[in-house]
Motif scaffolding. Structure first.
Motif, mmCIF file in Angstrom:
data_model
loop_
_atom_site.group_PDB
_atom_site.id
_atom_site.type_symbol
_atom_site.label_atom_id
_atom_site.label_comp_id
_atom_site.label_asym_id
_atom_site.label_seq_id
_atom_site.Cartn_x
_atom_site.Cartn_y
_atom_site.Cartn_z
ATOM 1 N N ALA A 18 6.738 -5.316 0.211
ATOM 2 C CA ALA A 18 5.697 -5.716 1.169
ATOM 3 C C ALA A 18 6.198 -6.871 2.040
ATOM 4 O O ALA A 18 5.781 -7.013 3.195
ATOM 5 N N ARG A 42 0.136 -3.587 0.387
ATOM 6 C CA ARG A 42 -0.111 -4.192 -0.938
ATOM 7 C C ARG A 42 -0.255 -3.077 -1.972
ATOM 8 O O ARG A 42 -1.332 -2.777 -2.446
ATOM 9 N N SER A 381 4.540 -6.984 -4.331
ATOM 10 C CA SER A 381 4.009 -5.654 -4.001
ATOM 11 C C SER A 381 5.058 -4.828 -3.265
ATOM 12 O O SER A 381 5.992 -5.365 -2.675
ATOM 13 N N SER A 399 -5.483 -2.242 -0.382
ATOM 14 C CA SER A 399 -4.629 -2.223 -1.573
ATOM 15 C C SER A 399 -4.712 -0.867 -2.248
ATOM 16 O O SER A 399 -5.700 -0.140 -2.092
#
Length: 431
Positions: A18, A42, A381, A399
């Protein structure tokens, strides 16, 4: 069930984080994918966050202890180069490519982990010669699609330099472009250039950034091949990561202590002859296996003495039951998480804490960057991007988990993955 796409192209850029998102936004082909599709920056990985369990999760929608691939390598105490979970038989239950094949679809996989001997039409599995008498080309041919692989080797084999990067990914790319001509319904591709650079040069190294730029070119070439073969408008393109990575400079070698305290016996040649406790590394984490209740209690006491001192590199100790609740191997007695700056090695000799030198890394004995850490670690992430047929444009998903990718891919192909831990990310789908 209605099929949302004709061709699903899943590209795994191993170790894409990420934290790479700001760089990807400035690279032309990733930028184009992001501009037309949906993404999540994420994505929670799994535990342990190493490549083979991650890729088995991506195609099953399950945690490692449910699909069976709980580590990259097998528990083979003392073996200098343990065997990996190369074979399809390591995965319990069904996979995305099995369901696609059952549905009469044409499938292809290039260096996708845990696919050796899988029922895939065009299969070049990730497997390497792991014994002195093994031959790399022969090992690959015997575990995948022989004629397909012979053709790829004939056309592009000259590009490879063993397992070295970026040459290996360049070979995989050319093979992918050639495979697109066959117009598979499902194509799985795994690139490891970035992961290799992060291991040997560090997370934010120039070598890692150069690999990101090469990956952007690779993505552009794949999109170009879809256009050239007249299937771009009927295709869904997914680019994803499996885990992130963290820099480290010290290796925790717990087996050296276990050997010293009599839990591991070795012959005069250094071969393990017997063991009561053994630490099996997953880089940023480690399993500790014990053979009897007395050893379990003694090892627990040892770990509890070591853990409070930050210099010993052990951030936390989980029991087997606690590890299982996080999706890891319930058969371990303990699971250890490394502190920032540390990772675990299976070594039986040397010091308990080994400070890594440039010479160690040059000879590929140790690394400067690792994964395998807990998904709960900060800034750890990974990423998911999808565009094309069946995908809603201009959507950011706040997410999601790696376990959600398989069921989402299945829905795109009009398929279902049963008995999963994840859920379909319906909002990205143009249903």
């Amino acid at each position: 069930m209605e099929r949302l796409t004709d061709h699903l192209i899943i590209i795994s850029f191993d170790c894409l984080s990420a934290l790479d998102f700001p760089i990807l936004k400035g690279l032309p082909h990733f930028q184009e994918l992001l501009a037309h599709g949906s993404y999540c920056k994420r994505v929670e990985t799994i535990y342990p966050s190493v490549t083979y369990p991650c890729h088995a999760t991506i195609v099953t929608g399950k945690y490692p202890n449910r699909h069976g691939v709980v580590n990259n390598t097998l528990l083979q105490p003392g073996r200098e180069s343990p065997d990996w979970h190369w074979h399809r038989k390591s995965i319990k239950g069904t996979t995305l490519y099995d369901e696609a094949k059952k549905g009469g679809m044409k499938t292809a996989a290039l260096l996708w982990p845990v696919t050796a001997n899988a029922d895939i039409d065009y299969n070049m599995p990730e497997i390497f010669a792991n014994r002195p008498w093994h031959n790399q080309i022969l090992v690959s041919l015997l575990n995948g699609s022989p004629l397909f692989q012979l053709q790829m080797n004939r056309l592009f084999g000259h590009m490879r330099k063993g397992l070295n990067q970026p040459e290996l990914d360049d070979f995989v790319l050319e093979s992918t472009l050639e495979t697109i001509k066959r117009k598979p319904d499902l194509l799985l591709v795994h690139f490891t250039d970035l992961d290799t650079q992060r291991h040997y040069h560090g997370f934010s190294s120039e070598e890692a950034h150069a690999a990101l730029r090469r990956h952007d070119d690779r993505l552009g070439r794949i999109v170009g091949a879809l256009r050239d073969n007249g299937i771009y408008d009927k295709s869904t393109i997914v680019a994803l990561g499996d885990h992130s990575a963290l820099d480290e400079s010290k290796a925790v070698q717990l087996n050296t202590l276990l050997k010293e305290k009599g839990f591991i016996n070795v012959s005069h040649r250094g071969k393990v002859t017997d063991w009561k406790a053994y630490c099996k590394g997953c880089d940023g984490s480690a399993y500790v296996y014990t053979k009897d209740p007395v050893s379990t209690q003694e090892v627990k006491a040892l770990l509890e003495r070591l853990q409070p001192d930050p210099a010993n590199g052990i951030e936390s100790i989980l029991t087997g039951e606690e590890a299982a609740r996080k999706g890891a191997d319930e058969h371990c007695s303990f699971m250890l998480e490394a502190r920032l700056g540390f990772y675990f090695k299976d070594a039986l000799d040397g010091s308990f804490i080994h400070t890594i030198t440039p010479e160690d890394v040059k000879h590929k004995r140790y690394t400067y960057g690792s994964h395998g850490y807990s998904p709960e670690k900060e800034n750890y992430s990974t990423i998911f991007m999808a565009a094309g047929k069946g995908i809603r444009p201009h959507l950011e998903i706040p997410s999601m988990g790696l376990i959600d990718e398989g069921p989402t891919f299945a829905r795109l192909l009009g398929l279902t993955l049963e008995d999963i831990d994840g859920k379909m990310i319906e909002e990205v789908l143009d249903i």
